[in-house]
Design a protein around this motif. Structure first.
Motif: not given
Length: 352
Positions: A267-273, A289-290, A295-296, A300-303
């Protein structure tokens, strides 16, 4: 109908930690997972395998990590719908969502957090004509409880980390362990390959390379397999269990039909926000997500969970301003009324 503030799809480590981060914001959470217990892959696929990249834990078994997360979120009393798959989603006029499972259970929430890891998994099965006849009758594609194999004869097929690691682990559990691989070379970690070699020399693992299992025998349950060796031809070996570990194929499942933007089966997400999807109110965090630089990793998921919950709070309470307090200062207040105070240090003046 189950109502909550944040509905979390997936009860793996990232989904569980989302409960904690949401709890700090006094947001209620409910989790849906197709598996019968929390923990995701950590519980289902490799509960006994050690993980080395969790901050503060030089080494921790996957199952123990799940246990710790469950203890950490206990003050916030999350709800669980387990053994059911999130099937359909409906967006209401007020911007909230209703998610219905394959068993008809409905959930209502203003925010959806998809934390489904790599999605649902289907085992890669060997091309053996009658293999489905023996599923749950001696054939298994993953090991959930090693004690099932106590004092039993086990044949494992595969050449990757899972096949190597479980051969090593079961060497002290099963009465007999045989590892079958079609090549001489293995694709797993070097130390695991060397360990299996040592166990083979000690007679604790029967190592059969340049071979593959091509047939299964038994009337009501599996009792033997047919092995085809490159040089020696075919022979039969008795066994109680056959476990082909050729990996799993991840699939997004029904989530792929929810209208979220998909890129390379993620799933493509907005990682800038805030890790939001193209549908306002739906977020995707963790391995599902991607984005550029993704980094899988569990950490990273916790963050991503922490960032997402801050955004979710603003969406649910647009007129409120949340002032973040460190848990070392504010402690933790659970929904059950319990409070865990942060330890206060005694401060003394410096005498000069």
């Amino acid at each position: 109908m189950i109502k909550t503030d944040i509905l979390i799809i997936g009860a793996g480590p990232t989904g569980l930690f989302t409960v904690f981060e949401a709890g700090l914001l006094k947001l209620k959470t409910h989790l849906i997972d197709a598996l019968p217990q929390p923990g995701g892959q950590c519980s289902e696929l490799y509960p006994k395998k050690p993980i080395y990249d969790i901050p503060g834990f030089p080494e921790i078994k996957a199952g123990d990590l799940v246990d710790n997360l469950m203890e950490q979120i206990k003050p916030f009393s999350p709800g669980f719908t387990l053994g059911e798959r999130a099937e359909t989603i409906e967006k209401l006029e007020d911007g909230t969502f209703i998610v219905t499972t394959n068993k008809g259970t409905q959930h209502h929430a203003p925010v959806i957090a998809i934390a489904g890891g790599l999605g649902s998994f289907e085992p890669k099965k060997p091309l053996i004509d009658n293999i489905t006849d023996y599923e749950d009758k001696g054939v298994a594609y993953m090991i959930k409880d090693p004690e099932v194999y106590r004092d039993k004869k086990v044949i494992i097929a595969g050449g990757g980390d899972s096949a190597l690691d479980w051969s090593i682990f079961l060497a002290d559990v099963a009465s007999e362990v045989t590892l079958v691989h079609r090549r001489n070379e293995f694709r797993g970690a070097l130390d695991s390959v060397e360990k299996v070699g040592e166990l083979a020399k000690l007679g604790k693992v029967n190592l059969v390379t340049q071979a593959e299992v091509v047939g299964l025998l038994g009337e009501d349950e599996l009792n033997s397999v047919v092995i085809r060796h490159k040089e020696e031809g075919e022979f039969i070996r008795d066994t109680d269990y056959f476990i082909p570990l050729f990996g799993l194929s991840p699939k997004l499942g029904p989530i792929a039909n929810w209208g979220v933007e998909i890129e390379k089966n993620a799933i493509k997400v907005d990682n800038s926000y805030d890790y939001s999807t193209n549908i306002p109110g739906i977020y995707a965090i963790g391995d599902v997500n991607t984005y550029k630089g993704k980094l899988k990793l569990i950490l990273s998921g916790f963050h991503e969970a922490a960032i997402m919950c801050q955004s979710a709070y603003q969406r649910i309470f647009p007129d409120k301003r949340y002032v973040m307090k460190y848990t070392t200062v504010g402690g933790i207040q659970g929904f059950d009324g319990s409070r865990k105070e942060a330890k206060k240090e005694v401060i003394r003046a410096i005498e000069v």
